[in-house]
Write an enzyme that holds these catalytic residues in place. Structure first.
Site, PDB file in Angstrom:
ATOM      1  N   SER A 165    -131.722 -50.734 -43.375  1.00  0.00           N
ATOM      2  CA  SER A 165    -133.046 -51.438 -43.715  1.00  0.00           C
ATOM      3  C   SER A 165    -132.632 -52.427 -44.818  1.00  0.00           C
ATOM      4  O   SER A 165    -133.714 -53.454 -45.007  1.00  0.00           O
ATOM      5  CB  SER A 165    -133.908 -50.501 -44.201  1.00  0.00           C
ATOM      6  OG  SER A 165    -134.387 -49.471 -43.215  1.00  0.00           O
ATOM      7  N   PHE A 218    -141.057 -43.666 -44.071  1.00  0.00           N
ATOM      8  CA  PHE A 218    -141.744 -44.005 -45.480  1.00  0.00           C
ATOM      9  C   PHE A 218    -141.376 -42.787 -46.482  1.00  0.00           C
ATOM     10  O   PHE A 218    -142.313 -42.679 -47.196  1.00  0.00           O
ATOM     11  CB  PHE A 218    -143.341 -44.329 -45.184  1.00  0.00           C
ATOM     12  CG  PHE A 218    -143.649 -45.553 -46.136  1.00  0.00           C
ATOM     13  CD1 PHE A 218    -143.319 -46.706 -45.785  1.00  0.00           C
ATOM     14  CD2 PHE A 218    -144.482 -45.128 -47.301  1.00  0.00           C
ATOM     15  CE1 PHE A 218    -143.889 -47.887 -46.560  1.00  0.00           C
ATOM     16  CE2 PHE A 218    -144.918 -46.198 -47.997  1.00  0.00           C
ATOM     17  CZ  PHE A 218    -144.617 -47.545 -47.613  1.00  0.00           C
ATOM     18  N   THR A 219    -140.347 -42.071 -46.397  1.00  0.00           N
ATOM     19  CA  THR A 219    -140.018 -41.114 -47.284  1.00  0.00           C
ATOM     20  C   THR A 219    -138.688 -40.971 -47.763  1.00  0.00           C
ATOM     21  O   THR A 219    -138.299 -40.228 -48.760  1.00  0.00           O
ATOM     22  CB  THR A 219    -140.180 -39.627 -46.640  1.00  0.00           C
ATOM     23  OG1 THR A 219    -139.298 -39.704 -45.497  1.00  0.00           O
ATOM     24  CG2 THR A 219    -141.753 -39.402 -46.049  1.00  0.00           C
ATOM     25  N   THR A 220    -137.981 -42.239 -47.583  1.00  0.00           N
ATOM     26  CA  THR A 220    -136.639 -42.323 -48.064  1.00  0.00           C
ATOM     27  C   THR A 220    -136.908 -42.499 -49.752  1.00  0.00           C
ATOM     28  O   THR A 220    -137.304 -43.427 -49.857  1.00  0.00           O
ATOM     29  CB  THR A 220    -135.900 -43.495 -47.572  1.00  0.00           C
ATOM     30  OG1 THR A 220    -135.995 -43.582 -46.188  1.00  0.00           O
ATOM     31  CG2 THR A 220    -134.601 -43.726 -47.949  1.00  0.00           C
ATOM     32  N   GLU A 222    -134.833 -43.698 -52.289  1.00  0.00           N
ATOM     33  CA  GLU A 222    -134.596 -44.453 -52.872  1.00  0.00           C
ATOM     34  C   GLU A 222    -135.755 -45.883 -52.741  1.00  0.00           C
ATOM     35  O   GLU A 222    -135.933 -46.533 -53.655  1.00  0.00           O
ATOM     36  CB  GLU A 222    -133.286 -45.296 -52.582  1.00  0.00           C
ATOM     37  CG  GLU A 222    -132.072 -44.333 -53.083  1.00  0.00           C
ATOM     38  CD  GLU A 222    -131.796 -43.294 -51.879  1.00  0.00           C
ATOM     39  OE1 GLU A 222    -130.736 -42.938 -51.895  1.00  0.00           O
ATOM     40  OE2 GLU A 222    -132.381 -43.030 -50.861  1.00  0.00           O
ATOM     41  N   GLN A 359    -121.096 -50.314 -42.300  1.00  0.00           N
ATOM     42  CA  GLN A 359    -121.850 -49.447 -41.977  1.00  0.00           C
ATOM     43  C   GLN A 359    -122.073 -49.111 -40.618  1.00  0.00           C
ATOM     44  O   GLN A 359    -121.693 -48.036 -39.999  1.00  0.00           O
ATOM     45  CB  GLN A 359    -123.093 -49.883 -42.349  1.00  0.00           C
ATOM     46  CG  GLN A 359    -124.011 -48.437 -42.318  1.00  0.00           C
ATOM     47  CD  GLN A 359    -125.525 -48.839 -42.348  1.00  0.00           C
ATOM     48  OE1 GLN A 359    -126.122 -50.011 -42.101  1.00  0.00           O
ATOM     49  NE2 GLN A 359    -126.419 -48.017 -42.449  1.00  0.00           N
ATOM     50  N   HIS A 394    -106.570 -65.123 -51.659  1.00  0.00           N
ATOM     51  CA  HIS A 394    -105.993 -65.377 -53.148  1.00  0.00           C
ATOM     52  C   HIS A 394    -106.050 -64.026 -53.623  1.00  0.00           C
ATOM     53  O   HIS A 394    -106.006 -63.756 -54.951  1.00  0.00           O
ATOM     54  CB  HIS A 394    -106.687 -66.598 -53.744  1.00  0.00           C
ATOM     55  CG  HIS A 394    -106.320 -67.795 -53.399  1.00  0.00           C
ATOM     56  ND1 HIS A 394    -105.329 -68.671 -53.744  1.00  0.00           N
ATOM     57  CD2 HIS A 394    -106.677 -68.506 -52.378  1.00  0.00           C
ATOM     58  CE1 HIS A 394    -105.280 -69.678 -53.174  1.00  0.00           C
ATOM     59  NE2 HIS A 394    -106.012 -69.692 -52.292  1.00  0.00           N
TER      60      HIS A 394
END
Length: 551
Positions: A165, A218-220, A222, A359, A394
């Site tokens: 996301s 809608f509960t993650t 972070e 990812q 480099h």
């Protein structure tokens, strides 16, 4: 389930192992080119992008590859059931069997409106409805029709998410910056480190900032924590909960949690459970991209990916570009012992592309259990890394040229620059490095050449390059929205091919769960100010943190 358990039980794997013993003794890439003037034509493929008429050239000729190798790799793909698994994915079958879900991100970019179903129900209308909502909303915001609570035009977008996301929208908005509305300021907040949200808010005005809260459930933890911090900051100025509706939208499927937060359900952009996080930039999660580059460009982005999808679905395996890329990855990982893979875009706008691919690749194929529950007895997902060149030359390219590790590498360049400054001098210099690096990695520099240059005897071994390092060169006409879409889809299907051959489920991610659960437990202990029962190291670290936090 496939008709095999371990990939190395397949007849073609055994044949490849025998072939590798012969090939590895005498493979010298520069000699292959000297012996076969047609090598480039034999081992390069051109993708013609129907979305915008552009082309992408994939040069596989500087790889450890002969016609026999390619035939055996294709046979491996056939024996592993790649075509059936691919067809099942496009048919909406629940190939993510550990979660009982279809894997249908390809349906999100179905710009031809081909029939696509899950559980016998068409998904086309629902996908198109969300796209129409994104079109309407993005046009309202970009035109100024959508206004903040004080009547001012929105000029700042803050996307709050994590994982897919965040990585997808960040990467695409940066890669397509030439198409962006420079009057819109973008911030992407993902880290729970308070610095991330604090710095974004310092650069924002509550009256003109729009927050996109990106979380399927809608509960993650972070994301919700950062979103609540943003809401608190906003309400200190707005002082009216009703103003939230003008400044917060949700990219989510959980209506009850969204409305509890204060977001109007009309401002909710849903997506289905068959959309994995690392494949979600094509969905409502891409709203920040749509706002920034405009709906028409976003649609072209989808169309380019759809064109690559059709190539992957319909092209014979020997000519199938993502299949060849995936099979080469297996070839290096399991037969040459390569543990890493480098992706180096020669394009500053693409500076987040390797992080996005990290990812996609490592969350997908960082697995050690076959689809029938057995521990694999070969290596799976490589460690993918990268940085934009020429900067990377480099820093870590020394390891590629003279180190002891085999690191297969992809170089990516657009022939036409978005910024042809100084009469296109910069682009010519960039291109010269793109060509020179793959050539140098292949040719090396023998001690005879170093001697001929007059190097002191004691320095000759230090200045000698072994060469014979494999690379794939990807040359894009111009990095348009459609070209970027096709390139991302190429790597998605390459990753799919790897997982199919290794007989693992590329579409779950149970490995991220344990740390999350332990973090919830430890957070409670930190709130209480006392470490619970842990191993001696963890308990001592918690106590040390609590003591120092009081300073």
């Amino acid at each position: 389930m496939p008709g095999f358990s371990q990939a190395n039980e397949l007849k073609s794997w055994t044949e490849l192992a025998t072939h590798h013993k012969t090939l590895s003794k005498d493979i010298v890439l520069k000699e292959y080119f000297a012996k076969d003037p047609q090598r480039f034509e034999k081992f390069s493929r051109v993708f013609k992008n129907e979305a915008d008429g552009g082309e992408i050239l994939f040069d596989f000729s500087k790889n450890f590859l002969t016609e026999e190798t390619l035939d055996l790799l294709v046979k491996l793909a056939e024996e592993s059931g790649l075509e059936k698994l691919r067809n099942d994915m496009f048919a909406g079958e629940k190939i993510n069997f550990t979660e009982g879900r279809a894997v249908y991100h390809v349906a999100l970019r179905n710009t031809s409106n081909t029939k696509m179903e899950v559980d016998g129900k068409s998904v086309v209308d629902d996908v198109n409805a969300v796209l129409e909502h994104m079109k309407e909303f993005s046009e309202q915001v970009r035109s100024g029709e959508w206004k903040g609570y004080t009547g001012k035009k929105i000029n700042t977008i803050v996307n709050i998410g994590i994982g897919g996301s965040d990585l997808g929208p960040v990467m695409v908005s940066e890669a397509l910056k030439p198409y962006g509305d420079r009057n819109l300021k973008l911030h992407f907040v993902s880290n729970i480190d308070g610095t991330h949200i604090a710095e974004a808010l310092k650069d924002s005005d509550p009256e003109t900032t729009l927050f996109l809260v990106a979380s399927k459930t809608f509960t993650t933890a972070e994301t919700v924590t950062n979103a609540n911090t943003a809401k608190t900051w906003f309400l200190k100025t707005a002082k009216d909960d009703s103003a939230i509706a003008k400044h917060f939208v949700a990219l989510s499927t959980n209506e009850s949690e969204v409305t509890k937060f204060g977001i109007d359900k009309k401002n909710m952009f849903p997506f289905s459970d068959w959309v994995g996080g690392r494949y979600s930039v094509w969905s409502a999660i891409g709203l920040s991209v749509c706002l920034y580059i405009g709906y028409e460009n976003f649609y072209q982005f989808l169309a380019g990916a759809h064109a690559m999808d059709q190539h992957f679905l319909k092209t014979p395996l020997k000519e199938n570009i993502p299949v060849i890329g995936g099979l080469l990855s297996v070839w290096y990982s399991d037969f040459f012992g390569a543990q890493t893979h480098l992706v180096a875009p020669f394009d500053q706008y693409m500076h987040r592309f390797p992080a996005y691919l990290q990812q996609l690749s490592m969350e997908s194929n960082g697995k050690a259990i076959t689809r029938d529950g057995k521990y694999v007895n070969y290596t799976t997902g490589p460690i993918l890394f990268g940085e934009p060149a020429t900067n990377a030359q480099h820093s870590f390219f020394q390891l590629l040229h003279q180190g002891t590790k085999l690191i297969p590498t992809d170089f990516i360049l657009a022939a036409k620059s978005h910024n042809p400054v100084e009469g296109n001098k910069h682009q010519r210099m960039l291109a010269s490095n793109f060509f020179a690096q793959s050539e140098a990695l292949m040719l090396g520099k023998p001690d005879s050449e170093v001697k001929a240059e007059g190097a002191p005897e004691e320095l000759i071994p230090h200045k000698t390059f072994l060469g014979n390092r494999p690379t794939t060169s990807i040359l894009v006409d111009k990095m348009t929205p459609a070209a970027l879409g096709a390139l991302i889809a190429y790597y998605e299907h390459l990753t799919f091919t790897e997982g199919c051959v290794w007989n693992i489920n590329s579409f779950d991610q149970w490995g991220v769960e344990l740390g999350k659960k332990l973090a919830v437990k430890i957070l409670g202990e930190l709130d209480d100010g006392k470490a619970g029962e842990h191993d001696g190291s963890t308990s001592s670290l918690i106590e040390a943190f609590l003591a120092r936090g009081k300073l």
